[in-house]
Design a protein around this motif. Sequence first.
Motif, PDB file in Angstrom:
ATOM      1  N   LYS A  78       0.836  -1.210   0.000  1.00 62.18           N
ATOM      2  CA  LYS A  78       0.000   0.000   0.000  1.00 62.18           C
ATOM      3  C   LYS A  78       0.868   1.255   0.000  1.00 62.18           C
ATOM      4  N   HIS A  79       1.962   1.221   0.764  1.00 60.50           N
ATOM      5  CA  HIS A  79       2.882   2.363   0.809  1.00 60.50           C
ATOM      6  C   HIS A  79       3.466   2.621  -0.581  1.00 60.50           C
ATOM      7  N   ILE A  80       3.876   1.568  -1.261  1.00 62.25           N
ATOM      8  CA  ILE A  80       4.453   1.702  -2.601  1.00 62.25           C
ATOM      9  C   ILE A  80       3.424   2.265  -3.570  1.00 62.25           C
ATOM     10  N   ILE A  81       2.207   1.729  -3.524  1.00 60.17           N
ATOM     11  CA  ILE A  81       1.144   2.208  -4.414  1.00 60.17           C
ATOM     12  C   ILE A  81       0.857   3.683  -4.157  1.00 60.17           C
ATOM     13  N   LYS A  82       0.802   4.060  -2.897  1.00 57.43           N
ATOM     14  CA  LYS A  82       0.546   5.465  -2.530  1.00 57.43           C
ATOM     15  C   LYS A  82       1.669   6.365  -3.035  1.00 57.43           C
ATOM     16  N   LEU A  83       2.911   5.925  -2.825  1.00 54.09           N
ATOM     17  CA  LEU A  83       4.072   6.698  -3.250  1.00 54.09           C
ATOM     18  C   LEU A  83       4.077   6.898  -4.760  1.00 54.09           C
ATOM     19  N   VAL A  84       3.861   5.823  -5.492  1.00 52.23           N
ATOM     20  CA  VAL A  84       3.860   5.905  -6.956  1.00 52.23           C
ATOM     21  C   VAL A  84       2.727   6.809  -7.445  1.00 52.23           C
ATOM     22  N   SER A  85       1.561   6.686  -6.855  1.00 51.33           N
ATOM     23  CA  SER A  85       0.437   7.531  -7.294  1.00 51.33           C
ATOM     24  C   SER A  85       0.687   9.003  -6.968  1.00 51.33           C
ATOM     25  N   GLU A  86       1.380   9.286  -5.872  1.00 49.54           N
ATOM     26  CA  GLU A  86       1.713  10.672  -5.533  1.00 49.54           C
ATOM     27  C   GLU A  86       2.699  11.282  -6.523  1.00 49.54           C
ATOM     28  N   HIS A 127      11.696  17.390  -2.908  1.00 53.36           N
ATOM     29  CA  HIS A 127      11.398  16.568  -1.724  1.00 53.36           C
ATOM     30  C   HIS A 127      11.243  15.084  -2.087  1.00 53.36           C
ATOM     31  N   PHE A 128      12.335  14.501  -2.569  1.00 56.50           N
ATOM     32  CA  PHE A 128      12.319  13.099  -2.987  1.00 56.50           C
ATOM     33  C   PHE A 128      12.021  12.172  -1.821  1.00 56.50           C
ATOM     34  N   PRO A 129      11.465  10.999  -2.121  1.00 57.61           N
ATOM     35  CA  PRO A 129      11.266   9.995  -1.059  1.00 57.61           C
ATOM     36  C   PRO A 129      12.607   9.594  -0.463  1.00 57.61           C
ATOM     37  N   GLU A 130      12.588   9.148   0.781  1.00 62.49           N
ATOM     38  CA  GLU A 130      13.828   8.766   1.458  1.00 62.49           C
ATOM     39  C   GLU A 130      14.362   7.411   1.011  1.00 62.49           C
ATOM     40  N   GLU A 131      13.485   6.532   0.547  1.00 60.90           N
ATOM     41  CA  GLU A 131      13.908   5.189   0.152  1.00 60.90           C
ATOM     42  C   GLU A 131      14.701   5.257  -1.155  1.00 60.90           C
ATOM     43  N   ILE A 132      15.887   4.657  -1.170  1.00 63.50           N
ATOM     44  CA  ILE A 132      16.757   4.683  -2.343  1.00 63.50           C
ATOM     45  C   ILE A 132      16.068   4.094  -3.575  1.00 63.50           C
ATOM     46  N   MET A 133      15.201   3.124  -3.367  1.00 63.81           N
ATOM     47  CA  MET A 133      14.508   2.501  -4.494  1.00 63.81           C
ATOM     48  C   MET A 133      13.595   3.484  -5.218  1.00 63.81           C
ATOM     49  N   PHE A 134      13.215   4.570  -4.567  1.00 62.89           N
ATOM     50  CA  PHE A 134      12.279   5.517  -5.149  1.00 62.89           C
ATOM     51  C   PHE A 134      12.907   6.886  -5.380  1.00 62.89           C
ATOM     52  N   GLN A 135      14.214   6.894  -5.625  1.00 63.62           N
ATOM     53  CA  GLN A 135      14.916   8.135  -5.916  1.00 63.62           C
ATOM     54  C   GLN A 135      15.410   8.158  -7.359  1.00 63.62           C
TER      55      GLN A 135
END
Length: 190
Positions: free
Chosen positions: A30-38, A145-153
């Motif tokens: 759910k966190h990943i889906i939310k992050l990607v949609s944002e 304001h990039f996400p903190e997780e390296i996978m999402f930078q």
Amino acid sequence: IQKIDNRHGKDLCYIFLAIFCVSCYESKEKHIIKLVSEWEGRQIIFPEDVAYTLYGKDTISMYEHDSCYKILTYIDSTGCVGCRLNLDRWLLFAEQIDTLFEGNVSLRFFIHPKDDNLLKSYFQRDCFNLPVCFDYEDEINTLNHFPEEIMFQTFLLDTEDRVVAMGNPVLNNRVRELYIQILSDSLNVD
């Protein structure tokens, strides 16, 4: 109330553990889906007067709109930057992208360095010949304001610098396949 014997008690523990693991997986998903949609469709703002270098020393000129797509990766100074760079993987991926899409996709690396001399030695050691911006003031992260997780930078951007996809293609094969599929479909490459 009946007393639970050891065997049933262990079974119950395994059931609770399984439920806990599934709920953790679902919340991560759910966190990943939310992050990607944002981030999907969000326009990335680049700092003004960006200077790119080769091997961390030779400044090169780059035109911000010289390709149909960009792959932007941001690396901050936390943790083991040498471990996080994955220079050899990026070189292989860049070669694959260049072969498939013949200059229609550019790679942009923004690094907020703690020790740029150490980074420069990594670039020279690994013959990393891709353009890198040393973002000493961490401007690109401040602007976006990039996400903190390296996978999402890491982001796949269109010509207007809008996020088409996100995720690190050198750390995740599914993300790599997604980027290549999106680029192939868009650029009409078989």
